[in-house]
Write a protein that holds these residues in place. Structure first.
Motif, PDB file in Angstrom:
ATOM      1  N   LYS A  38     -14.375 -12.159   9.265  1.00 10.25           N
ATOM      2  CA  LYS A  38     -12.985 -11.756   9.517  1.00 10.25           C
ATOM      3  C   LYS A  38     -12.167 -11.602   8.233  1.00 10.25           C
ATOM      4  O   LYS A  38     -11.438 -10.612   8.096  1.00 10.25           O
ATOM      5  CB  LYS A  38     -12.301 -12.724  10.488  1.00 10.25           C
ATOM      6  N   PRO A  39     -12.231 -12.522   7.255  1.00 13.51           N
ATOM      7  CA  PRO A  39     -11.440 -12.305   6.034  1.00 13.51           C
ATOM      8  C   PRO A  39     -11.801 -11.002   5.313  1.00 13.51           C
ATOM      9  O   PRO A  39     -10.924 -10.305   4.806  1.00 13.51           O
ATOM     10  CB  PRO A  39     -11.763 -13.516   5.157  1.00 13.51           C
ATOM     11  N   ILE A  40     -13.076 -10.656   5.326  1.00 20.55           N
ATOM     12  CA  ILE A  40     -13.512  -9.413   4.692  1.00 20.55           C
ATOM     13  C   ILE A  40     -12.968  -8.217   5.464  1.00 20.55           C
ATOM     14  O   ILE A  40     -12.519  -7.228   4.878  1.00 20.55           O
ATOM     15  CB  ILE A  40     -15.059  -9.366   4.598  1.00 20.55           C
ATOM     16  N   ALA A  41     -12.990  -8.310   6.782  1.00 21.55           N
ATOM     17  CA  ALA A  41     -12.469  -7.225   7.619  1.00 21.55           C
ATOM     18  C   ALA A  41     -10.966  -7.046   7.406  1.00 21.55           C
ATOM     19  O   ALA A  41     -10.480  -5.912   7.292  1.00 21.55           O
ATOM     20  CB  ALA A  41     -12.769  -7.509   9.088  1.00 21.55           C
ATOM     21  N   ILE A  42     -10.229  -8.152   7.325  1.00 19.67           N
ATOM     22  CA  ILE A  42      -8.782  -8.070   7.097  1.00 19.67           C
ATOM     23  C   ILE A  42      -8.502  -7.448   5.730  1.00 19.67           C
ATOM     24  O   ILE A  42      -7.622  -6.597   5.597  1.00 19.67           O
ATOM     25  CB  ILE A  42      -8.133  -9.470   7.205  1.00 19.67           C
ATOM     26  N   TYR A  43      -9.264  -7.865   4.727  1.00 23.04           N
ATOM     27  CA  TYR A  43      -9.103  -7.288   3.395  1.00 23.04           C
ATOM     28  C   TYR A  43      -9.320  -5.769   3.442  1.00 23.04           C
ATOM     29  O   TYR A  43      -8.538  -5.001   2.884  1.00 23.04           O
ATOM     30  CB  TYR A  43     -10.078  -7.938   2.411  1.00 23.04           C
ATOM     31  N   HIS A  44     -10.385  -5.352   4.122  1.00 27.69           N
ATOM     32  CA  HIS A  44     -10.669  -3.917   4.209  1.00 27.69           C
ATOM     33  C   HIS A  44      -9.600  -3.180   5.030  1.00 27.69           C
ATOM     34  O   HIS A  44      -9.299  -2.018   4.739  1.00 27.69           O
ATOM     35  CB  HIS A  44     -12.066  -3.676   4.768  1.00 27.69           C
ATOM     36  N   GLN A  45      -9.027  -3.828   6.031  1.00 27.29           N
ATOM     37  CA  GLN A  45      -7.912  -3.203   6.746  1.00 27.29           C
ATOM     38  C   GLN A  45      -6.745  -2.974   5.783  1.00 27.29           C
ATOM     39  O   GLN A  45      -6.108  -1.922   5.814  1.00 27.29           O
ATOM     40  CB  GLN A  45      -7.450  -4.082   7.911  1.00 27.29           C
ATOM     41  N   GLY A  46      -6.472  -3.959   4.944  1.00 29.53           N
ATOM     42  CA  GLY A  46      -5.418  -3.791   3.942  1.00 29.53           C
ATOM     43  C   GLY A  46      -5.716  -2.654   2.991  1.00 29.53           C
ATOM     44  O   GLY A  46      -4.838  -1.855   2.648  1.00 29.53           O
ATOM     45  N   GLU A  47      -6.976  -2.555   2.568  1.00 27.30           N
ATOM     46  CA  GLU A  47      -7.379  -1.461   1.672  1.00 27.30           C
ATOM     47  C   GLU A  47      -7.234  -0.112   2.374  1.00 27.30           C
ATOM     48  O   GLU A  47      -6.772   0.856   1.778  1.00 27.30           O
ATOM     49  CB  GLU A  47      -8.815  -1.652   1.182  1.00 27.30           C
ATOM     50  N   CYS A  48      -7.646  -0.040   3.640  1.00 30.67           N
ATOM     51  CA  CYS A  48      -7.489   1.209   4.396  1.00 30.67           C
ATOM     52  C   CYS A  48      -6.018   1.608   4.458  1.00 30.67           C
ATOM     53  O   CYS A  48      -5.672   2.765   4.204  1.00 30.67           O
ATOM     54  CB  CYS A  48      -8.036   1.049   5.819  1.00 30.67           C
ATOM     55  N   ALA A  49      -5.168   0.664   4.797  1.00 26.74           N
ATOM     56  CA  ALA A  49      -3.731   0.953   4.882  1.00 26.74           C
ATOM     57  C   ALA A  49      -3.179   1.386   3.530  1.00 26.74           C
ATOM     58  O   ALA A  49      -2.405   2.343   3.440  1.00 26.74           O
ATOM     59  CB  ALA A  49      -2.980  -0.279   5.399  1.00 26.74           C
ATOM     60  N   ARG A  50      -3.598   0.700   2.468  1.00 27.87           N
ATOM     61  CA  ARG A  50      -3.138   1.056   1.117  1.00 27.87           C
ATOM     62  C   ARG A  50      -3.557   2.473   0.771  1.00 27.87           C
ATOM     63  O   ARG A  50      -2.769   3.267   0.252  1.00 27.87           O
ATOM     64  CB  ARG A  50      -3.698   0.062   0.100  1.00 27.87           C
ATOM     65  N   LEU A  51      -4.803   2.812   1.077  1.00 31.09           N
ATOM     66  CA  LEU A  51      -5.323   4.142   0.765  1.00 31.09           C
ATOM     67  C   LEU A  51      -4.701   5.226   1.638  1.00 31.09           C
ATOM     68  O   LEU A  51      -4.672   6.393   1.252  1.00 31.09           O
ATOM     69  CB  LEU A  51      -6.847   4.148   0.868  1.00 31.09           C
ATOM     70  N   LEU A  52      -4.188   4.840   2.803  1.00 30.89           N
ATOM     71  CA  LEU A  52      -3.450   5.771   3.665  1.00 30.89           C
ATOM     72  C   LEU A  52      -1.966   5.818   3.303  1.00 30.89           C
ATOM     73  O   LEU A  52      -1.187   6.487   3.960  1.00 30.89           O
ATOM     74  CB  LEU A  52      -3.612   5.369   5.140  1.00 30.89           C
ATOM     75  N   ASN A  53      -1.592   5.065   2.281  1.00 34.51           N
ATOM     76  CA  ASN A  53      -0.210   4.957   1.808  1.00 34.51           C
ATOM     77  C   ASN A  53       0.714   4.348   2.869  1.00 34.51           C
ATOM     78  O   ASN A  53       1.897   4.685   2.940  1.00 34.51           O
ATOM     79  CB  ASN A  53       0.312   6.313   1.317  1.00 34.51           C
ATOM     80  N   ASP A  54       0.164   3.462   3.684  1.00 40.78           N
ATOM     81  CA  ASP A  54       0.935   2.725   4.681  1.00 40.78           C
ATOM     82  C   ASP A  54       1.203   1.334   4.099  1.00 40.78           C
ATOM     83  O   ASP A  54       0.492   0.371   4.388  1.00 40.78           O
ATOM     84  CB  ASP A  54       0.146   2.652   5.987  1.00 40.78           C
ATOM     85  N   LYS A  55       2.228   1.260   3.265  1.00 41.87           N
ATOM     86  CA  LYS A  55       2.516   0.029   2.523  1.00 41.87           C
ATOM     87  C   LYS A  55       2.805  -1.152   3.447  1.00 41.87           C
ATOM     88  O   LYS A  55       2.376  -2.265   3.181  1.00 41.87           O
ATOM     89  CB  LYS A  55       3.664   0.254   1.547  1.00 41.87           C
ATOM     90  N   ASP A  56       3.545  -0.907   4.528  1.00 43.73           N
ATOM     91  CA  ASP A  56       3.896  -2.011   5.430  1.00 43.73           C
ATOM     92  C   ASP A  56       2.645  -2.649   6.053  1.00 43.73           C
ATOM     93  O   ASP A  56       2.533  -3.871   6.114  1.00 43.73           O
ATOM     94  CB  ASP A  56       4.849  -1.535   6.524  1.00 43.73           C
ATOM     95  N   SER A  57       1.713  -1.810   6.514  1.00 50.08           N
ATOM     96  CA  SER A  57       0.481  -2.350   7.101  1.00 50.08           C
ATOM     97  C   SER A  57      -0.379  -3.032   6.043  1.00 50.08           C
ATOM     98  O   SER A  57      -0.999  -4.059   6.307  1.00 50.08           O
ATOM     99  CB  SER A  57      -0.315  -1.240   7.789  1.00 50.08           C
ATOM    100  N   ALA A  58      -0.404  -2.469   4.838  1.00 51.00           N
ATOM    101  CA  ALA A  58      -1.173  -3.085   3.748  1.00 51.00           C
ATOM    102  C   ALA A  58      -0.609  -4.463   3.428  1.00 51.00           C
ATOM    103  O   ALA A  58      -1.356  -5.441   3.322  1.00 51.00           O
ATOM    104  CB  ALA A  58      -1.159  -2.191   2.511  1.00 51.00           C
ATOM    105  N   ILE A  59       0.706  -4.546   3.296  1.00 50.10           N
ATOM    106  CA  ILE A  59       1.367  -5.830   3.019  1.00 50.10           C
ATOM    107  C   ILE A  59       1.050  -6.831   4.128  1.00 50.10           C
ATOM    108  O   ILE A  59       0.710  -7.989   3.863  1.00 50.10           O
ATOM    109  CB  ILE A  59       2.880  -5.647   2.859  1.00 50.10           C
ATOM    110  N   LYS A  60       1.135  -6.368   5.373  1.00 43.28           N
ATOM    111  CA  LYS A  60       0.875  -7.245   6.523  1.00 43.28           C
ATOM    112  C   LYS A  60      -0.546  -7.811   6.475  1.00 43.28           C
ATOM    113  O   LYS A  60      -0.743  -9.016   6.648  1.00 43.28           O
ATOM    114  CB  LYS A  60       1.087  -6.452   7.819  1.00 43.28           C
TER     115      LYS A  60
END
Length: 141
Positions: A38-60
């Motif tokens: 799960k921690p790896i999955a959450i990290y990758h979700q943050g990376e996906c959001a960052r790469l999609l330029n969705d700063k709010d989701s990345a921060i979350k």
């Protein structure tokens, strides 16, 4: 018995590596909270959001990781990336996070590099690209 491992890791990582970040974000969300992944999955979700330029989701996602998985080896990086995403939205909060990282990890080489990069980013935000470029030109000789 191992239901928490039943997610399609190969296709999820394949989507991530192909740049299909929206689908990868969704697939990473399917990892169970009781899974050691799960921690790896959450990290990758943050990376996906960052790469999609969705700063709010990345921060979350990055904030969730560093607040809830304190022993994860991704904790420090997630905290830094959350702060990096906050620079434009809330520079004061971002600066506090950067300083807390540096204070808690003064011997870490990664943190020293992050400190220099974050200070440069803050200077750039405050003074603008032109002023910083002129400063660098003047003092790089």
């Amino acid at each position: 018995m191992y239901k928490y491992l039943l997610f399609d890791a190969d296709n999820t990582l394949l989507d991530f590596n192909k740049g299909e970040y929206q689908n990868a974000y969704y697939l990473f969300s399917k990892v169970s909270f009781i899974s050691p992944l799960k921690p790896i999955a959450i990290y990758h979700q943050g990376e996906c959001a960052r790469l999609l330029n969705d700063k709010d989701s990345a921060i979350k996602q990055f904030s969730f990781l560093y607040n809830n998985y304190l022993q994860s080896p991704l904790n420090l990086r997630a905290k830094y990336l959350a702060a990096e995403q906050l620079i434009e939205k809330d520079p004061i909060k971002a600066e506090k996070i950067f300083k807390s990282i540096i204070k808690k990890n003064p011997e870490n080489k990664y943190v020293m590099i992050c400190s220099k990069i974050s200070n440069f980013k803050f200077m750039n935000e405050i003074f603008g690209n032109y002023v910083i470029d002129q400063f660098l030109l003047k003092y790089s000789k």
